[in-house]
Write an enzyme that holds these catalytic residues in place. Sequence first.
Site, PDB file in Angstrom:
ATOM      1  N   ASP A  26      21.414  34.988  57.667  1.00  0.00           N
ATOM      2  CA  ASP A  26      20.892  35.511  56.413  1.00  0.00           C
ATOM      3  C   ASP A  26      21.616  34.775  55.279  1.00  0.00           C
ATOM      4  OD1 ASP A  26      19.446  37.376  54.711  1.00  0.00           O
ATOM      5  OD2 ASP A  26      21.393  38.302  54.359  1.00  0.00           O
ATOM      6  N   ASP A  28      21.590  35.832  51.269  1.00  0.00           N
ATOM      7  CA  ASP A  28      22.184  36.702  50.256  1.00  0.00           C
ATOM      8  C   ASP A  28      23.164  37.677  50.896  1.00  0.00           C
ATOM      9  OD1 ASP A  28      20.670  35.643  48.108  1.00  0.00           O
ATOM     10  OD2 ASP A  28      18.957  36.877  48.669  1.00  0.00           O
TER      11      ASP A  28
END
Length: 356
Positions: A26, A28
């Site tokens: 991922d 953010d």
Amino acid sequence: MSTPTTATLLPSTGTLLDEHDVLLLDLDGVVYVGADAVPHAPAALRRAVEAGHRLGFITNNASRPPETVAAHLRDLAVPAADEDVVNSAQTAADHLALRFAAGSPVLLVGTTGLRVALEQVGLRPTEDRHEAVAVVQGFSPDLGWRQLAEATHAVRSGLPWIATNLDATVPTPGGPAPGNGLLVDLVARAAGRAPDVVCGKPERALFDAAVQRLGAERAVVVGDRLDTDLQGARTAGLRGLLVLTGVTGVRELLAAQPHERPTYVGQDLRSLEDVHPEVAVESVGGTVTASCRRARVSAGPAGIDVRAEEAGPDGLDVLRAAAAAVWAVHDTGAAWGDEVVTAAVTVVEKALRTSA
């Protein structure tokens, strides 16, 4: 490819880098927050690439095209090629391209990343709902009332409605801010129905696309959100590492449901280079006791008791033991009230501060 068979923390025989060939990361809250890198992330990822691992960057954020995301990563000294980025806009566009002919107009409720994804599969973004054959909605920090109203009218008319993702929040330097899920919910409330298809995490399409693109045989998902990254890992039959650099904290981890629990927990991306410990769980009567190396936590209907506060090499052994004990209690059907939950979180956070 290894599939998690139990909804609890598992040990690793070697480091996570030893046991996996591809890292599905991922962005953010894991690699960066806003314009800035998460501490230690670039160096850890460079070491992973030097050790022969491939990186895949999988994100629900549909606001920027992959080449822009990859350029941002390279600016942060993270090794990233454009094709290493797989986002929910691409998955949504692929879904629409399978259903509609090339050149079909699709009402765009989003920004550049989603527009580019539609164009790359031969569809035509439009702002005119009267000509559109479908509606696609993705995150945009500039989304306003007029776009949301146009989307509502189109959805109410019966057009197929695809959402890139349902993340309630996005991480920002100032803390969590409203995400695409809340904007989708506004349209859903006004239109009186939910999206027909959701393409981003925790749905497995995004993970399957990344695994196929990168040729992964033993991928591990790395994320900061239980309800997207880690739930998606389980949905896709992959192991998942939760890092504590984003939205998930002690309270969220202790409350994790079986379908969203991580396989491993680490402070940050340096934990990819760690051997993750075993957490042993035993139940006597109504009390569950979990041990992680020298940390020991008991949990029962009335709450938890930290019996040994040994931090372990990365300072997280108390948290690992607490999570395993609390999950085991919850899985028996026991329900804690808010006061008991708050007290448990306070006890664990205190133990973590003390052992740091």
